[in-house]
Design a protein around this motif. Structure first.
Motif, PDB file in Angstrom:
ATOM      1  N   ASP A   1      42.244 102.104  17.359  1.00  0.00           N
ATOM      2  CA  ASP A   1      41.823 103.510  17.360  1.00  0.00           C
ATOM      3  C   ASP A   1      42.593 104.200  18.484  1.00  0.00           C
ATOM      4  O   ASP A   1      42.631 103.674  19.603  1.00  0.00           O
ATOM      5  CB  ASP A   1      40.318 103.607  17.622  1.00  0.00           C
ATOM      6  N   PRO A   2      43.217 105.361  18.233  1.00  0.00           N
ATOM      7  CA  PRO A   2      43.922 106.046  19.320  1.00  0.00           C
ATOM      8  C   PRO A   2      43.047 106.306  20.548  1.00  0.00           C
ATOM      9  O   PRO A   2      43.552 106.368  21.672  1.00  0.00           O
ATOM     10  CB  PRO A   2      44.370 107.361  18.664  1.00  0.00           C
ATOM     11  N   ARG A   3      41.748 106.441  20.359  1.00  0.00           N
ATOM     12  CA  ARG A   3      40.855 106.632  21.512  1.00  0.00           C
ATOM     13  C   ARG A   3      40.856 105.399  22.413  1.00  0.00           C
ATOM     14  O   ARG A   3      40.718 105.524  23.633  1.00  0.00           O
ATOM     15  CB  ARG A   3      39.439 106.953  21.024  1.00  0.00           C
ATOM     16  N   ASN A   4      41.006 104.232  21.807  1.00  0.00           N
ATOM     17  CA  ASN A   4      41.102 103.010  22.615  1.00  0.00           C
ATOM     18  C   ASN A   4      42.360 103.030  23.484  1.00  0.00           C
ATOM     19  O   ASN A   4      42.346 102.585  24.634  1.00  0.00           O
ATOM     20  CB  ASN A   4      41.122 101.779  21.722  1.00  0.00           C
ATOM     21  N   ALA A   5      43.450 103.528  22.912  1.00  0.00           N
ATOM     22  CA  ALA A   5      44.704 103.603  23.665  1.00  0.00           C
ATOM     23  C   ALA A   5      44.578 104.580  24.825  1.00  0.00           C
ATOM     24  O   ALA A   5      45.095 104.327  25.925  1.00  0.00           O
ATOM     25  CB  ALA A   5      45.848 104.024  22.734  1.00  0.00           C
ATOM     26  N   LEU A   6      43.894 105.679  24.605  1.00  0.00           N
ATOM     27  CA  LEU A   6      43.688 106.650  25.677  1.00  0.00           C
ATOM     28  C   LEU A   6      42.876 106.036  26.815  1.00  0.00           C
ATOM     29  O   LEU A   6      43.221 106.188  27.994  1.00  0.00           O
ATOM     30  CB  LEU A   6      42.977 107.888  25.126  1.00  0.00           C
ATOM     31  N   ALA A   7      41.816 105.331  26.465  1.00  0.00           N
ATOM     32  CA  ALA A   7      41.002 104.671  27.489  1.00  0.00           C
ATOM     33  C   ALA A   7      41.810 103.600  28.210  1.00  0.00           C
ATOM     34  O   ALA A   7      41.675 103.427  29.436  1.00  0.00           O
ATOM     35  CB  ALA A   7      39.749 104.069  26.852  1.00  0.00           C
TER      36      ALA A   7
END
Length: 258
Positions: free
Chosen positions: A200-206
């Motif tokens: 998930d791109p949100r995982n990459a941001l975190a």
């Protein structure tokens, strides 16, 4: 030689390769980064040559990508203003080495992210989401074999970047399942989804928020974070027309000069 001097000289060598178009096998041993911290220091020193950066990229966010370049996890790299483009631009092709494009989701930060912030807190600092295409590149002849420290010094294969439109209502969309595709000269060349970006791109941001703090940095308001390719990297060459299709969210189109 001091660590600061080693980092500065590594950046000088890489910038010379960047501007001349010549590729190097490896950095000279006396200035070659010995670990990730030294690689990141050299990356930061690149700003003295490349100029202002406006955010970050994340390389190797898929197992296949990590295996391809021989690393155990993702790598952060700066995005430099001088290599930023708009949709519809014609990008130079005579200096490309990797010769690929990547369709990506990019977050615009609206607030600083404090040390130790959890995923929800990191996401709450986001001001918007953009569609984008990265054109990564490397100054190494065989970037697949030089290892993480040198790749970090090389800014995690940062190159040119095309920033596309902002996505209205971005927080309502499940990017983990969102389908994407890349078209070259009117033919579909690859398909994928946001799930290819660390699930998930949100995982990459975190992930990058945490990794930057590990290096004594942090995400800041106004910075852009492009989270990694949603499809397999797509080969391109001179004269090619590129269109990254994100379905109803929009698209990003541009071309390469001959």
């Amino acid at each position: 030689m001091s660590d600061e001097k080693r980092a500065a000289r590594a950046a000088e060598a890489l910038w010379a390769a960047w501007t001349s178009g010549e590729r190097i096998v490896a950095l000279p041993e006396e200035i070659r980064p010995r670990d990730d911290a030294e690689g990141f220091a050299a990356q930061l020193a690149m700003g003295a040559h490349a100029g202002r950066s406006y955010g970050w990229k994340i390389a190797a966010t898929t197992p296949a990508g990590q295996a391809h370049i021989g690393v155990s996890g993702p790598l952060p790299g700066p995005l430099f203003e001088r290599f930023r483009h708009d949709p519809g631009d014609v990008l130079a092709s005579d200096d490309m080495h990797m010769r690929v494009v990547e369709a990506e989701f990019a977050y615009l930060m609206g607030a600083d992210v404090p040390p130790g912030a959890g995923p929800d807190e990191v996401l709450a600092a986001v001001d918007g989401l953009h569609l984008a295409v990265e054109v990564p590149d490397s100054r190494f002849t065989h970037f697949e074999t030089v290892g993480a420290p040198q790749l970090l010094a090389d800014c995690a294969c940062t190159g040119r970047f095309v920033l596309g439109p902002e996505v209205p209502g971005w927080a309502e969309h499940d990017l983990a399942t969102w389908e994407t595709s890349v078209w070259i000269n009117g033919e579909r060349a690859a398909t994928g989804s946001g799930g290819n970006v660390l699930g998930d791109p949100r995982n990459a941001l975190a992930w990058i928020a945490e990794d930057l703090h590990r290096h004594g940095r942090g995400l800041r308001a106004g910075e852009l974070v492009t989270t990694g390719t949603t499809t397999a990297p797509v080969p391109v060459g001179p004269g090619d027309e590129v269109r990254a299709d994100f379905g109803e969210l929009g698209e990003v189109s541009f071309s390469f000069g001959r």
